[in-house]
Write an enzyme that holds these catalytic residues in place. Sequence first.
Site, mmCIF file in Angstrom:
data_model
loop_
_atom_site.group_PDB
_atom_site.id
_atom_site.type_symbol
_atom_site.label_atom_id
_atom_site.label_comp_id
_atom_site.label_asym_id
_atom_site.label_seq_id
_atom_site.Cartn_x
_atom_site.Cartn_y
_atom_site.Cartn_z
ATOM 1 N N ASP A 1 0.865 -1.178 0.000
ATOM 2 C CA ASP A 1 0.000 0.000 0.000
ATOM 3 C C ASP A 1 0.896 1.220 0.000
ATOM 4 O O ASP A 1 1.401 1.643 1.035
ATOM 5 C CB ASP A 1 -0.907 -0.014 1.235
ATOM 6 C CG ASP A 1 -1.966 1.072 1.184
ATOM 7 O OD1 ASP A 1 -1.947 1.866 0.224
ATOM 8 O OD2 ASP A 1 -2.805 1.131 2.101
ATOM 9 N N GLY B 1 2.102 5.270 -1.559
ATOM 10 C CA GLY B 1 1.568 6.615 -1.447
ATOM 11 C C GLY B 1 0.506 6.929 -2.482
ATOM 12 O O GLY B 1 -0.321 7.820 -2.277
ATOM 13 N N ASP C 1 12.567 9.734 -5.903
ATOM 14 C CA ASP C 1 12.131 8.953 -4.747
ATOM 15 C C ASP C 1 12.971 7.679 -4.638
ATOM 16 O O ASP C 1 12.444 6.578 -4.458
ATOM 17 C CB ASP C 1 10.648 8.611 -4.854
ATOM 18 C CG ASP C 1 10.030 8.224 -3.509
ATOM 19 O OD1 ASP C 1 10.653 8.523 -2.470
ATOM 20 O OD2 ASP C 1 8.929 7.648 -3.507
#
Length: 664
Positions: free
Chosen positions: A352, A354, A467
């Site tokens: 799960d 962002g 990221d």
Amino acid sequence: MANLVMQDDDNAPMTFLFYASIFLVLVASISSQEENKHHECSKPFSCGLLSIYYPFWGGSRPSYCASNHLFKLNCEGNQNSTIQLGSATFQVLHFDPAQYTVKMVRTRLVYDNCSSSAVTNNSVDSNLFSYLNVKNITIYYGCPYSLISNSTRSFPCKEDGHMGAFYGDPATMKVQDCEGPRIEVQVGQELDPAGGIEGLNQALSKGFEVHLISEAQVQHCLECILSNGTCGANDDSQFLCFCPNGSEGLDCSPPHRDKWNWKRKVVIGVGAAVMSAIAVGLGFYIYYGRQKKKNYLHAVTSSVLRNSKGILHSSSLEDSEKGSKYFGVHFFTYGELEEATNFFDPKRELGDGGFGKVYFGKLHDGRLVAVKRMYENSLKIEQFVNEVEILTGLHHQNLVSLYGCTPRHSRELMLVYEYVPNGTVADHLHGQRAKPGTLPWHIRMNIAIETASALVYLHASDIIHRDVKTNNILLDNHFSVKVADFGLSRLFPTHATHISTAPQGTPGYVDPEYHEYYHLTDKSDVYSFGVVLIELVSSMHAVDISRRRHEINLSNMAIKKIQSGALHEIVDPTLGFDSDFKVRKMINAVAELAFQCLQSSKDARPSMAEVLDRLEDIRSDGKCKSKHEVLDISEDDSALLKNEPPPPSPDSNLVTISTPPNVV
């Protein structure tokens, strides 16, 4: 809305390329069958258990892909993997590809039927397996039930209630009075099967663990994988490493890597001639296609962002619900993905992140996929379009592949990626897959180099990942890297020195200069990669509020330890830093490189290309170095690292301990 249908003038280069490709395929077909062994053994076996490779075969995997021809997995009901060993059938409950251990349980047995014809042994040939944390239990049948009825380790026989069976330690019973057969069964070391037949069956149903292959085979296979080969065996079950060029041996390192046979030379010679002929057509096609793709993606972006839920009721792409493909983007229907994920079964949820939940799925063509189901708001839709636009133009062996997505007017926005089965680097360092010794230093070095290679490719393509973290570095069963999650990535304008944008990213990995000045550059990825290097050295979380205040951020703690000559205090003790001089030298050099990546000023950091060069030099122990010297920071060189104070800690006051893995 832009006209997205290709015109007739597109057909000429497409037709030319099509026939040229067919010709090359026909020429390549003269390659020998041996050259396909590497490819065939790269195909997994999946049935209940997902993506099983060596030492098993079965399904589309030939027998030479296994360590032993007896290790054939069978698929029962598309959900259970079983293995037949002699007359006994075992269901495989779990397989650990890092340890080559398997947990299995005997099937189709009833232990309270005491007739000799119904009782068969549960033990496994010790020449095939070695038991792991297992204890043997002997069951004695045909015992007078009057003698054993008071024992919690006995049960009556089905066919004769006056007779029974006793299991456990024979020293506590007069087993000489038992006239029936006796067998040995295996249960986990920690299990206590007391409680009659119910307790015995419960203990047996949990299965037992065995080592599949010897330590020598484990080492051979690891060396084979790291040299870009796949593991297998010959007809005598002797280990073989199948190389991409068709050669066989113990690994694919030189001279095997350069051992081309005459058939490959023919293929390459003819291919070179054909390629010169198609170069002009290809150049025209790429230019023309890029122009149309640019117009298409711009049109999709504009129309999607006008609708906060990504749903439009009128469209010129209505036929995309049939699985069309536009400029390399394959469209899946909502129904296809719903079926592939078993209606988004919660048991299939992989993570799960962002931007949405990720589910495991299997397409009609047999491909295993990870389906990212995007959350419904305008920001996430923008990330959806951004990720599609970026990934459709990227092709690198260490970047996760995008198979397609749902069209913009679909019921939900979803992205479909290749499934990468072995979790994330974070899982193996300090997560659910972390076990001491399962991620040795040479594998961590390979992870660092392959991740750096992917980032070099991105930067050369004018893309900033934005990221980079261990949760976004996926691993396959061979521990090869697939960098994932491009939702935050940015296309970098040519000749721009930076992009001004509000800081986004994960606490503990964010470039402090980007955080302070909103200046995003490719050096921001370099900073994040420096944190990844320290994680590989230490196996610690990037952010951990359980640590002391000034050590919450791993980057801050690492810089201070390096500056004070105390690197050994954060090195994972399982890596052999104190016992192996070569490992110690490499870890010192990687820590020094990480220190340079973590400098506050972007101008003081190396480029990703320089980082990759340095890592390759470190792995080769300096034998291939051309630009850099490998420093041993454990001694006097530590003084060289004290010239700049540690960077500020923009994330140290955040409550977040860690973020859930973004599977893709």
